[in-house]
Structure formats: structure tokens, C-alpha cells
Design a protein around this motif. Structure first.
Motif, PDB file in Angstrom:
ATOM      1  N   ALA A 127       0.833  -1.209   0.000  1.00  0.00           N
ATOM      2  CA  ALA A 127       0.000   0.000   0.000  1.00  0.00           C
ATOM      3  C   ALA A 127       0.864   1.253   0.000  1.00  0.00           C
ATOM      4  N   GLN A 128       1.948   1.243   0.763  1.00  0.00           N
ATOM      5  CA  GLN A 128       2.832   2.404   0.811  1.00  0.00           C
ATOM      6  C   GLN A 128       3.499   2.657  -0.539  1.00  0.00           C
ATOM      7  N   LEU A 129       3.965   1.589  -1.186  1.00  0.00           N
ATOM      8  CA  LEU A 129       4.645   1.752  -2.467  1.00  0.00           C
ATOM      9  C   LEU A 129       3.683   2.214  -3.554  1.00  0.00           C
ATOM     10  N   GLN A 130       2.455   1.692  -3.539  1.00  0.00           N
ATOM     11  CA  GLN A 130       1.478   2.122  -4.530  1.00  0.00           C
ATOM     12  C   GLN A 130       1.110   3.590  -4.324  1.00  0.00           C
ATOM     13  N   HIS A 131       1.055   4.012  -3.071  1.00  0.00           N
ATOM     14  CA  HIS A 131       0.783   5.417  -2.771  1.00  0.00           C
ATOM     15  C   HIS A 131       1.973   6.286  -3.188  1.00  0.00           C
ATOM     16  N   LEU A 132       3.172   5.772  -2.971  1.00  0.00           N
ATOM     17  CA  LEU A 132       4.389   6.510  -3.299  1.00  0.00           C
ATOM     18  C   LEU A 132       4.591   6.651  -4.803  1.00  0.00           C
ATOM     19  N   ALA A 133       4.083   5.686  -5.561  1.00  0.00           N
ATOM     20  CA  ALA A 133       4.330   5.663  -7.001  1.00  0.00           C
ATOM     21  C   ALA A 133       3.859   6.936  -7.687  1.00  0.00           C
ATOM     22  N   THR A 134       2.808   7.559  -7.176  1.00  0.00           N
ATOM     23  CA  THR A 134       2.292   8.782  -7.794  1.00  0.00           C
ATOM     24  C   THR A 134       3.029  10.016  -7.308  1.00  0.00           C
ATOM     25  N   ARG A 135       3.960   9.848  -6.374  1.00  0.00           N
ATOM     26  CA  ARG A 135       4.607  10.992  -5.748  1.00  0.00           C
ATOM     27  C   ARG A 135       6.116  11.026  -5.968  1.00  0.00           C
ATOM     28  N   SER A 141      15.249  11.635  -2.319  1.00  0.00           N
ATOM     29  CA  SER A 141      16.376  10.708  -2.232  1.00  0.00           C
ATOM     30  C   SER A 141      16.066   9.490  -1.383  1.00  0.00           C
ATOM     31  N   HIS A 142      14.785   9.239  -1.094  1.00  0.00           N
ATOM     32  CA  HIS A 142      14.448   8.175  -0.158  1.00  0.00           C
ATOM     33  C   HIS A 142      14.716   6.780  -0.716  1.00  0.00           C
ATOM     34  N   LEU A 143      14.869   6.628  -2.046  1.00  0.00           N
ATOM     35  CA  LEU A 143      15.113   5.302  -2.602  1.00  0.00           C
ATOM     36  C   LEU A 143      16.590   5.030  -2.866  1.00  0.00           C
ATOM     37  N   GLU A 144      17.462   6.002  -2.613  1.00  0.00           N
ATOM     38  CA  GLU A 144      18.867   5.837  -2.955  1.00  0.00           C
ATOM     39  C   GLU A 144      19.513   4.697  -2.181  1.00  0.00           C
ATOM     40  N   ARG A 145      19.123   4.526  -0.927  1.00  0.00           N
ATOM     41  CA  ARG A 145      19.735   3.464  -0.127  1.00  0.00           C
ATOM     42  C   ARG A 145      19.306   2.080  -0.608  1.00  0.00           C
ATOM     43  N   GLN A 146      18.201   2.019  -1.413  1.00  0.00           N
ATOM     44  CA  GLN A 146      17.737   0.733  -1.917  1.00  0.00           C
ATOM     45  C   GLN A 146      18.380   0.381  -3.257  1.00  0.00           C
ATOM     46  N   LYS A 147      18.641   1.388  -4.104  1.00  0.00           N
ATOM     47  CA  LYS A 147      19.050   1.057  -5.458  1.00  0.00           C
ATOM     48  C   LYS A 147      20.551   0.899  -5.636  1.00  0.00           C
ATOM     49  N   GLY A 148      21.359   1.531  -4.782  1.00  0.00           N
ATOM     50  CA  GLY A 148      22.790   1.358  -4.886  1.00  0.00           C
ATOM     51  C   GLY A 148      23.441   2.137  -6.007  1.00  0.00           C
ATOM     52  N   GLY A 156      21.830   6.651 -20.111  1.00  0.00           N
ATOM     53  CA  GLY A 156      21.019   7.850 -20.222  1.00  0.00           C
ATOM     54  C   GLY A 156      19.757   7.842 -19.394  1.00  0.00           C
ATOM     55  N   GLU A 157      19.577   6.828 -18.557  1.00  0.00           N
ATOM     56  CA  GLU A 157      18.338   6.729 -17.776  1.00  0.00           C
ATOM     57  C   GLU A 157      18.354   7.738 -16.640  1.00  0.00           C
ATOM     58  N   LYS A 158      17.281   8.474 -16.471  1.00  0.00           N
ATOM     59  CA  LYS A 158      17.193   9.453 -15.415  1.00  0.00           C
ATOM     60  C   LYS A 158      16.939   8.781 -14.072  1.00  0.00           C
ATOM     61  N   GLN A 159      17.290   9.517 -12.994  1.00  0.00           N
ATOM     62  CA  GLN A 159      17.112   8.982 -11.659  1.00  0.00           C
ATOM     63  C   GLN A 159      15.659   8.625 -11.385  1.00  0.00           C
ATOM     64  N   LEU A 160      14.741   9.485 -11.789  1.00  0.00           N
ATOM     65  CA  LEU A 160      13.324   9.230 -11.553  1.00  0.00           C
ATOM     66  C   LEU A 160      12.882   7.942 -12.230  1.00  0.00           C
ATOM     67  N   GLU A 161      13.354   7.690 -13.444  1.00  0.00           N
ATOM     68  CA  GLU A 161      12.981   6.473 -14.160  1.00  0.00           C
ATOM     69  C   GLU A 161      13.507   5.241 -13.446  1.00  0.00           C
ATOM     70  N   THR A 162      14.719   5.357 -12.896  1.00  0.00           N
ATOM     71  CA  THR A 162      15.286   4.243 -12.139  1.00  0.00           C
ATOM     72  C   THR A 162      14.451   3.952 -10.904  1.00  0.00           C
ATOM     73  N   ASP A 163      14.076   4.992 -10.177  1.00  0.00           N
ATOM     74  CA  ASP A 163      13.264   4.814  -8.976  1.00  0.00           C
ATOM     75  C   ASP A 163      11.938   4.136  -9.313  1.00  0.00           C
ATOM     76  N   ARG A 164      11.306   4.591 -10.380  1.00  0.00           N
ATOM     77  CA  ARG A 164      10.017   4.020 -10.755  1.00  0.00           C
ATOM     78  C   ARG A 164      10.155   2.565 -11.180  1.00  0.00           C
ATOM     79  N   ARG A 165      11.236   2.263 -11.903  1.00  0.00           N
ATOM     80  CA  ARG A 165      11.438   0.882 -12.354  1.00  0.00           C
ATOM     81  C   ARG A 165      11.657  -0.049 -11.170  1.00  0.00           C
ATOM     82  N   LEU A 166      12.489   0.371 -10.217  1.00  0.00           N
ATOM     83  CA  LEU A 166      12.741  -0.453  -9.039  1.00  0.00           C
ATOM     84  C   LEU A 166      11.498  -0.588  -8.174  1.00  0.00           C
ATOM     85  N   LEU A 167      10.747   0.492  -8.054  1.00  0.00           N
ATOM     86  CA  LEU A 167       9.525   0.448  -7.277  1.00  0.00           C
ATOM     87  C   LEU A 167       8.527  -0.525  -7.919  1.00  0.00           C
ATOM     88  N   GLY A 168       8.423  -0.489  -9.237  1.00  0.00           N
ATOM     89  CA  GLY A 168       7.513  -1.392  -9.929  1.00  0.00           C
ATOM     90  C   GLY A 168       7.882  -2.851  -9.725  1.00  0.00           C
TER      91      GLY A 168
END
Length: 244
Positions: A127-135, A141-148, A156-168
Motif C-alpha cells: 500500500a505504501q509503495l502504490q501510494h508513493l508511485a504517484t509521488r 532521495s528516499h530510494l537511494e539506499r535501496q538502489k545502490g 542515459g536513464e534518469k534517476q526518476l525512471e530508475t526509482d520508478r522501475r525499481l519500485l515497480g
């Protein structure tokens, strides 16, 4: 660019009156939610509006009042007793230079604190991740500790795209795990049905006394407290009725 601070529990509370009624009761409940989440309410900002401002929900003048109150009390975050659109939340954080949390995010945070079972924790995280996906926006920088970072971004991938891909990917994994747990629960439910066991459920609003009644009937010793959402996970016990 505003960088969202990772910690901080001193909060300014915001509740606006749109003529819905029960203003005092809703504010009292909001205070209980805030303390249940472990935050310390320092001040409350209220006001009246005909409708929410599309950009900031509260309007320019009220946002300035909130900012001044937050500075005066050295607050770490601003909590809204309303559902904020992602754009409104982003604009507020930029203008207030503080974390802004709406009612839904606050309740999900309480759920995360209260969940004890494996399934409960998975459901809350989903539920938290689905809520976060729209935000997800640049500057968070809250996902930086997860993605490494290195090795996970494409050319050429942007940071936002990386966060969304990992979240998905995480959301998909959680859904699969919950499907397994649901199948296991269905097996147990069929076993109870074959055994002709009468099941009674206690249903009611948070802090209505369900756990207290449950403990009185079953002597289960389940956690009970005068808090909103004090218990989250489902608990079941056998009840032996004398003479039955």
C-alpha cells in the motif's frame, strides 16, 4: 532544489474547514493519529475555504501562515488532515522547505508501525509503495539506499525512471508473495468449513474496543491500547461456551 529530510517528528498540523461539519471532532481525531504515529504536535493551523486551491490546497496566504508557524516552532514536517494530490504535495514542500505528509500517508505510516504478521507487513508495504508511485519526483532521495546506483541505471536513464522501475519490480514481487499467502489462507478456511466451526468476527471503527472485548471473551491477551489503529493484524482464538 528542496531535499526532503529523512527524519524529524516535530510537526505543525493543518486542518481547513470546507463547511463539512464536525470540525472539532475531526481535529481531535487527527491529533490522536499524529501522536499514534510518534510525532509531536507543536501547533495547529486552521482556516476556512470554499474549496481546495488546485496548486497548494491551502492557498497562498495560508501557506505563508503555515511557513511562518513552522519556522517559529522549528518544525520538521507539516501534516495535513486532508488528502493531497501529488502536485499539491510537491508544491507545498517546495514552498515550505519541509516534508509535507497528508492524512493517507500518515495512516499508512501507523499501519507500518502496527503490522506484526508477515502478511500484514507485506500488505502495508504494498500500500505504501502504490501510494508513493504517484509521488516520485526529482529531488527525493528516499530510494537511494535501496538502489545502490552503479550498475542499475541504463544508458542515459534518469534517476526518476530508475526509482520508478525499481519500485515497480518491488510491487510485483509483493503481489506475488501475497498471492501465495492468500492460497494458504484459503486452504485453512476450507479446513475450518469442513470441521463445521462457527466463526464470529468483531468489526468496528478503530479504538472502539474490539481487542478489549476479544480478550474478555477468549482470554487471549492480545495487545489492546487506547490508540487509533493500535492493532492491525487479524487474530483468531477458540472460544469455549459453557453448556454448548
Amino acid at each position: 532544489m528542496f531535499e526532503r529530510p529523512a527524519t524529524g517528528e516535530n510537526a505543525v498540523l493543518v486542518q481547513l474547514d470546507f463547511g463539512e461539519g464536525d470540525f472539532a471532532e475531526r481535529l481531535e481525531e487527527f491529533n490522536l493519529l499524529v501522536t499514534s504515529a510518534g510525532a509531536q504536535p507543536l501547533a495547529v493551523v486552521t482556516g476556512r475555504r470554499k474549496s481546495p486551491d488546485p496548486s497548494t490546497y491551502a492557498g497562498k496566504g495560508k501557506v505563508e501562515e503555515i511557513a511562518e508557524t513552522a519556522r517559529l516552532h522549528d518544525a520538521d514536517l507539516v501534516l495535513f488532515n486532508h488528502e493531497l494530490a501529488p502536485g499539491q504535495q510537491r508544491n507545498l514542500e517546495r514552498l515550505l522547505a519541509r516534508r509535507v505528509v497528508d492524512r493517507s500517508s500518515l495512516i499508512l505510516d501507523i499501519f507500518a508501525l502496527r503490522a506484526r504478521s508477515h502478511e500484514g507487513k507485506l500488505q502495508v508495504e504494498l500500500a505504501q509503495l502504490q501510494h508513493l508511485a504517484t509521488r516520485l519526483v526529482r529531488g527525493w532521495s528516499h530510494l537511494e539506499r535501496q538502489k545502490g546506483g552503479i550498475g542499475l541505471r541504463g544508458p542515459g536513464e534518469k534517476q526518476l525512471e530508475t526509482d520508478r522501475r525499481l519500485l515497480g519490480k518491488r510491487v510485483s514481487l509483493l503481489k506475488e508473495r501475497l498471492k501465495v499467502l492468500e492460497r494458504q489462507r484459503q486452504v485453512r478456511r476450507r479446513a475450518r468449513t469442513r470441521g463445521e466451526v462457527l466463526a464470529v468476527s468483531l468489526v468496528g471503527y478503530t479504538n472502539a474496543g474490539k481487542s478489549t472485548l476479544f480478550n474478555t471473551l477468549t482470554k487471549a491477551g492480545a495487545y489492546a491500547a487506547d490508540q487509533l489503529f493500535a492493532t492491525l493484524d487479524t487474530t483468531s482464538r477458540r472460544l469455549f461456551v459453557e453448556g454448548a
